[in-house]
Design an enzyme around this catalytic site. Sequence first.
Site, short mmCIF file in Angstrom:
data_model
loop_
_atom_site.label_atom_id
_atom_site.label_comp_id
_atom_site.label_asym_id
_atom_site.label_seq_id
_atom_site.Cartn_x
_atom_site.Cartn_y
_atom_site.Cartn_z
N TRP A 28 0.98 4.71 -74.98
CA TRP A 28 1.48 3.59 -74.18
C TRP A 28 0.70 3.45 -72.88
O TRP A 28 0.74 2.41 -72.24
CB TRP A 28 2.98 3.73 -73.91
N GLU A 75 9.56 3.91 -72.88
CA GLU A 75 10.58 4.40 -71.95
C GLU A 75 11.92 4.63 -72.65
O GLU A 75 12.61 5.60 -72.37
CB GLU A 75 10.76 3.41 -70.78
#
Length: 365
Positions: free
Chosen positions: A18, A31
């Site tokens: 990411w 997240e």
Amino acid sequence: MTTALAEWFANSQRDLPWRRRPEPYRVWVSEIMLQQTQVATVVPYFERFVDRFPTPSSLAAADEAEVLKHWEGLGYYRRARSIHAAAKVICDRHEGVFPTDFDSVLALPGIGRYTAGAILSIALNQSHPILEGNTIRVHSRLFAVTDDIGQASTQKRLWECADQVVRQATRSGVPPGTINQALMELGASLCRVKQPACDDCPVAKWCSARERGIAESLPRNDRKSKFESRREAVLLVERRGKWLVRRCGADERWAGLWDFPRFDVTHAPCDASRLSAELEQRCGLRVSLLDTGWSHRHAVTRFRIELGCWRATQVDGRLRVSAEDRSRQVEWSWATRGDLEDLPLSATGRIVVNRLERLADSPCD
Ligand code: SF4
């Protein structure tokens, strides 16, 4: 301080998927997956997930069962349902584009102040502080916050510390996304819970807890973790090559996932006649049961569970769902061995499937 921390981060950050393309959608997925789950575990899940669902629209269009299947094994399945629900909101209200203002992001299902700040700072370098497990530890030590972190006043103080660091970084020309990731990385590597590596720390000379010799005692958490012991029994019921399974109701631990019939036997004797009666009451089938002798210990949230496994040696009657299960949207069904590979299963359901043949021949090792 923030310049030193950013330089350290530039040289020591981990190469994570990411981080290579920090777009809001990808940062959001990472997240959510990283909540309660280790980075090394998340990486392959993240890659498979964004490969199959590369945009909010593709995620919103998917069946919940497919989303859960891609989440299977990560645990905390509420996260998967929230991310799916949020993708639908993004399509309905934001034309399929991840929103870029804080209030709109915060309004999405499953997103709190931390996650909104993390997405917008990391992906778009907006100036928002963040506070999660690692940064709570780092700020508690940097600023020597000695009050109980369970108190609202302490949380407020820590958010102020986080905000102060992001502002200082911005004044020094360090982007908010960089400083927030650096703080998290510091907490995940050097500023660990036990024996923080202060001698190697890039911000050691600004750290109040280190100066006072109290680093390892912080953060202070007066709320003790309370674990609860539980015993459960899972039943393997096979008829004509198909296995009895149930889709967990919305109020259950694994809502939306499939599982074998399972009963809580913590407070009652666990014997064949009682389990048979419970099964008949829930789904109409009459079975004779045999203890396989196999058991599995595992932890789910605050529970420490010992799971025993029973198999049916005889099955009579027709599958008929109880009114209670119907009202809770619990589904019962028969699944072939192939279906069991494809269905999104509870974590222990998958463990049972992986040794199904041995358990079906039990009592076994
Ligand atoms: Fe953490 Fe030690 Fe660094 Fe302070 S000096 S931030 S306690 S690693």
